[in-house]
Design a protein around this motif. Structure first.
Motif, short mmCIF file in Angstrom:
data_model
loop_
_atom_site.label_atom_id
_atom_site.label_comp_id
_atom_site.label_asym_id
_atom_site.label_seq_id
_atom_site.Cartn_x
_atom_site.Cartn_y
_atom_site.Cartn_z
N GLY A 123 0.53 -8.23 -0.85
CA GLY A 123 -0.72 -7.70 -0.28
C GLY A 123 -0.50 -6.84 0.94
O GLY A 123 -1.08 -5.75 1.07
N SER A 124 0.36 -7.27 1.87
CA SER A 124 0.59 -6.50 3.09
C SER A 124 1.28 -5.17 2.78
O SER A 124 0.95 -4.13 3.38
CB SER A 124 1.45 -7.31 4.06
N TYR A 125 2.21 -5.19 1.84
CA TYR A 125 2.90 -3.94 1.46
C TYR A 125 1.93 -2.97 0.79
O TYR A 125 1.97 -1.76 1.06
CB TYR A 125 4.06 -4.27 0.52
N LEU A 126 1.05 -3.48 -0.06
CA LEU A 126 0.06 -2.63 -0.71
C LEU A 126 -0.92 -2.05 0.32
O LEU A 126 -1.35 -0.91 0.19
CB LEU A 126 -0.69 -3.42 -1.77
N LYS A 127 -1.26 -2.84 1.33
CA LYS A 127 -2.18 -2.36 2.36
C LYS A 127 -1.55 -1.26 3.19
O LYS A 127 -2.21 -0.26 3.51
CB LYS A 127 -2.60 -3.53 3.26
N ASP A 128 -0.27 -1.41 3.54
CA ASP A 128 0.41 -0.39 4.33
C ASP A 128 0.65 0.90 3.55
O ASP A 128 0.78 1.97 4.14
CB ASP A 128 1.75 -0.93 4.84
N ASN A 129 0.74 0.79 2.22
CA ASN A 129 1.00 1.96 1.38
C ASN A 129 -0.16 2.19 0.41
O ASN A 129 0.03 2.51 -0.76
CB ASN A 129 2.30 1.77 0.59
N ALA A 130 -1.37 2.01 0.92
CA ALA A 130 -2.57 2.11 0.07
C ALA A 130 -2.72 3.46 -0.63
O ALA A 130 -3.08 3.51 -1.80
CB ALA A 130 -3.82 1.81 0.90
N SER A 178 -0.48 5.41 -1.82
CA SER A 178 0.45 5.51 -2.94
C SER A 178 0.05 4.63 -4.11
O SER A 178 0.42 4.90 -5.26
CB SER A 178 1.87 5.13 -2.50
N PHE A 179 -0.73 3.58 -3.85
CA PHE A 179 -1.13 2.65 -4.90
C PHE A 179 -2.63 2.73 -5.18
O PHE A 179 -3.20 1.80 -5.75
CB PHE A 179 -0.77 1.21 -4.50
N SER A 180 -3.27 3.83 -4.79
CA SER A 180 -4.73 3.91 -4.94
C SER A 180 -5.16 3.85 -6.39
O SER A 180 -6.11 3.15 -6.75
CB SER A 180 -5.23 5.20 -4.28
N SER A 181 -4.47 4.58 -7.28
CA SER A 181 -4.87 4.58 -8.69
C SER A 181 -4.64 3.22 -9.33
O SER A 181 -5.47 2.75 -10.12
CB SER A 181 -4.09 5.66 -9.45
N GLU A 182 -3.52 2.53 -8.96
CA GLU A 182 -3.26 1.21 -9.52
C GLU A 182 -4.30 0.19 -9.05
O GLU A 182 -4.79 -0.63 -9.84
CB GLU A 182 -1.86 0.74 -9.13
N LEU A 183 -4.67 0.27 -7.77
CA LEU A 183 -5.66 -0.67 -7.24
C LEU A 183 -7.03 -0.41 -7.85
O LEU A 183 -7.79 -1.36 -8.12
CB LEU A 183 -5.71 -0.56 -5.72
N ARG A 184 -7.38 0.86 -8.08
CA ARG A 184 -8.65 1.16 -8.74
C ARG A 184 -8.66 0.63 -10.16
O ARG A 184 -9.68 0.13 -10.65
CB ARG A 184 -8.91 2.66 -8.71
N SER A 185 -7.53 0.77 -10.85
CA SER A 185 -7.45 0.25 -12.22
C SER A 185 -7.61 -1.26 -12.24
O SER A 185 -8.29 -1.82 -13.11
CB SER A 185 -6.12 0.65 -12.85
N MET A 186 -6.98 -1.95 -11.27
CA MET A 186 -7.12 -3.41 -11.20
C MET A 186 -8.56 -3.81 -10.88
O MET A 186 -9.09 -4.77 -11.47
CB MET A 186 -6.17 -3.97 -10.14
N PRO A 200 11.15 -6.20 -7.65
CA PRO A 200 11.55 -5.09 -6.76
C PRO A 200 10.39 -4.12 -6.52
O PRO A 200 9.55 -3.91 -7.40
CB PRO A 200 12.71 -4.43 -7.52
N LYS A 201 10.37 -3.54 -5.34
CA LYS A 201 9.28 -2.65 -4.97
C LYS A 201 9.17 -1.44 -5.90
O LYS A 201 8.08 -0.92 -6.14
CB LYS A 201 9.47 -2.17 -3.53
N VAL A 202 10.28 -0.98 -6.47
CA VAL A 202 10.26 0.20 -7.31
C VAL A 202 9.51 -0.06 -8.62
O VAL A 202 8.97 0.87 -9.24
CB VAL A 202 11.70 0.69 -7.60
N TYR A 203 9.43 -1.34 -9.03
CA TYR A 203 8.73 -1.67 -10.27
C TYR A 203 7.35 -2.24 -10.01
O TYR A 203 6.67 -2.68 -10.94
CB TYR A 203 9.54 -2.68 -11.09
N LEU A 204 6.91 -2.24 -8.76
CA LEU A 204 5.61 -2.82 -8.43
C LEU A 204 4.46 -2.00 -9.00
O LEU A 204 3.52 -2.56 -9.60
CB LEU A 204 5.48 -2.95 -6.91
N ALA A 205 4.53 -0.67 -8.85
CA ALA A 205 3.44 0.19 -9.36
C ALA A 205 3.29 0.10 -10.87
O ALA A 205 2.18 -0.11 -11.38
CB ALA A 205 3.67 1.63 -8.91
N PRO A 206 4.38 0.25 -11.66
CA PRO A 206 4.19 0.13 -13.12
C PRO A 206 3.75 -1.26 -13.55
O PRO A 206 3.01 -1.40 -14.52
CB PRO A 206 5.58 0.47 -13.68
N LEU A 207 4.17 -2.32 -12.81
CA LEU A 207 3.73 -3.67 -13.16
C LEU A 207 2.24 -3.84 -12.88
O LEU A 207 1.51 -4.45 -13.68
CB LEU A 207 4.54 -4.70 -12.38
N LEU A 208 1.76 -3.29 -11.78
CA LEU A 208 0.32 -3.35 -11.48
C LEU A 208 -0.49 -2.62 -12.54
O LEU A 208 -1.53 -3.11 -12.99
CB LEU A 208 0.05 -2.75 -10.10
#
Length: 562
Positions: A517-524, A526-534, A481-489
């Motif tokens: 990938g497309s969802y993360l790109k559209d909401n970059a 909101s997920f900037s810290s998670e993507l930097r950590s990855m 689910p999208k709500v758990y995507l950020a903590p999973l990343l």
């Protein structure tokens, strides 16, 4: 006739509150003295939740480099590691025998350093959760400040009992040098982010810039007009901010050793009247100084707090007050009211300060205040005391999205992100460690993963993460689910940095980015810290693997040449 079904040992102190959940399966206990909260499931006879905070005044806080952890230390001698997403304490260290006064992370984030009044500095491994090094001075001292070299090779400490700065080698644990020059106790220490110099502030109205790695450690003092309370270095290492006891914040150029600007914060920090004050907050000389200051992540702003209910945010370039944050409106604390309630005043003074004991006034003379200068716990001769609102420490995350505060109200986190830290309504009686284990046994991996994140217990998430086969990772990642995507990343990025399961971590990274990938790109944003950590985790893994392959290549070349 009443029968006893269970007898549970909860706390060494009194239990102040008890309540059931709606279904009657969980029983919650709370103890205010030790800050304990426990949730007991009577059906499985196990704890669902066990948490305990500090039961004494907080002294220092610091963010981890990835901003996922906060470390706090207090007068109770404990060091606690907190998860910023769940708000839960995940580790507690109790090796110090005295109050812990300062803490600081190493730059890589896996090592923590603490200073204590018991005369020691300790280094902690936050992967194995153990104390691996202890530093002591040649003489018995009580350390009150600490600074760590960005390379992690040298740790420095200052004491209120000595006028010198002490340095140790982290690798060997040996005492290196004693930097002399100050004529008063050391109030604050700070290393530049570049590692080129160390700044110390003292009660002798001076700050000094030390070249710790140079051949000579002499330094010229920079003179101020009052005692130094704290020093901070801008992230680019070109400017030093100094707060003094007269309520001033001054900015100094490192290259020129001259003052660039200054601001008067006495009017901004003043506020809040105590019951025993004979003057209003505006006319009182107390609480008109900043005790702690810290730069924002980009160095454009500075946070300042002290013995007041306010935290002030200033723009460094213009010197203007940008925002004034109120810590608390808790009326049970001293200093939260601007004006005293006239209904509580009597001819003998405020009613809350009157001693009801008849023996107290048997001599017919009023009692004078016996509070000592600098005391932080009020007048200990009184039968009842009220804690005073104050800010002990401030720290800003490296991401620049949040800052934390050590105050009388506890550990407070202020964030620009609107994500919910912990929502207890997301839990129900069906989500327990037992039901999670059952879901794993039935190979319902997606359900087990969601339940683990809803319980938000790292050990349970680790268990589910390691039990999911690599062949099922792609399917599970696609249906998360999208709500758990950020903590999973965030979790996968942290696992990539910490554990050695390269194939499993790569499978998760590839599956998550491929499916979302497309969802993360559209909401970059909101997920900037998670993507930097990855990105940081993958870069570090690539570096480690390249070193390993190079070593293997050289070893094979040597063996083939024999």
């Amino acid at each position: 006739m009443l029968l006893t079904f269970f007898e549970i040992s909860i706390s060494q102190s009194n239990i102040d509150t008890v309540t059931f959940n709606r279904s009657g399966d969980w029983l919650a206990f709370g103890s205010s003295k030790f800050g304990q909260l426990l949730v007991w499931e009577w059906a499985s006879e196990s704890y669902v939740l066990k948490q305990q905070g500090h039961f004494d005044s907080l002294n220092s806080v610091t963010y981890s480099p990835d901003a996922h952890r906060i470390v706090s230390c207090a007068d109770d001698g404990k060091i606690k590691l907190w998860d910023t997403q769940s708000g839960f304490c995940i580790a507690t260290f109790t090796e110090h025998s005295g109050a812990v006064t300062a803490c600081e992370y190493a730059k890589r984030g896996n090592i923590l350093f603490t200073a204590s009044l018991d005369g020691s500095l300790r280094a902690w491994d936050l992967i194995r959760y153990r104390n691996f090094r202890t530093f002591t001075a040649p003489s018995r001292l009580s350390f009150t400040s600490i600074a760590v070299d960005p390379s992690g090779e040298v740790v420095c400490a200052g004491s209120s009992d000595s006028f010198d700065v002490f340095t140790w080698s982290v690798q060997t644990g040996q005492f290196l040098d004693q930097l002399a020059g100050h004529e008063g106790p050391i109030a604050s220490l700070a290393f530049a982010a570049s590692g080129e110099f160390l700044v110390s502030g003292s009660w002798d109205h001076t700050i000094r810039i030390w070249n710790v790695f140079g051949r000579t450690q002499t330094s010229e003092p920079l003179q101020l007009q009052a005692d130094i309370t704290d020093v901070a270095i801008r992230p680019d290492s070109k400017q030093i901010a100094v707060s003094t006891l007269d309520g001033q914040i001054t900015f100094w150029s490192v290259s020129e050793a001259t003052q660039e600007a200054g601001m008067d914060g006495r009017r901004d920090i003043s506020g809040g009247r105590k019951l025993g004050d004979r003057r209003t907050a505006a006319n009182s000389s107390e609480s008109k100084a900043f005790r702690c200051i810290v730069y924002s992540a980009d160095g454009s702003c500075i946070f300042a707090g002290g013995e007041s209910k306010y935290i002030c945010l200033y723009d460094v370039r213009s010197g203007n007050l940008v925002q004034k944050i109120t810590l608390s409106i808790n009326l049970s604390l001293e200093g939260t009211q601007e004006y005293l309630n006239s209904r509580g005043l009597t001819e003998a003074g405020p009613a809350a300060l009157l001693d009801d004991d008849d023996d107290a006034a048997a001599d017919g003379e009023p009692r004078n205040s016996l509070i000592l200068p600098g005391a932080t716990r009020g007048d200990m001769s009184k039968r009842h005391t009220r804690p005073e609102i104050r800010v002990s420490a401030l720290h800003c995350s490296l991401m620049g999205r949040a800052f934390c505060v050590a105050s009388t109200e506890g550990l407070l986190i202020y964030s620009l992100d609107s994500a919910v830290q912990f929502d207890p309504l997301d839990l129900d009686a069906d989500i327990t460690p037992t039901s999670l284990s059952k879901a794993i046994d039935e190979k319902d991996y997606l359900q087990a993963l969601v339940m683990a994140f809803r319980l938000n217990e790292k050990s349970l998430i680790d268990q589910v993460y390691e039990r999911i086969p690599a062949t099922n990772v792609k399917l599970v990642a696609k249906n998360v689910p999208k709500v758990y995507l950020a903590p999973l990343l965030r979790y996968v990025a942290q696992a990539t940095e910490e554990n050695a399961q390269v194939e499993l971590n790569c499978c998760w990274l590839t599956a998550l980015l491929g499916a979302h990938g497309s969802y993360l790109k559209d909401n970059a944003p909101s997920f900037s810290s998670e993507l930097r950590s990855m990105l940081r985790a993958v870069s570090r893994m690539q570096l480690d693997l390249s070193k390993l392959t190079d070593y293997n290549t050289y070893a094979l070349d040597y063996l083939l040449s024999q």
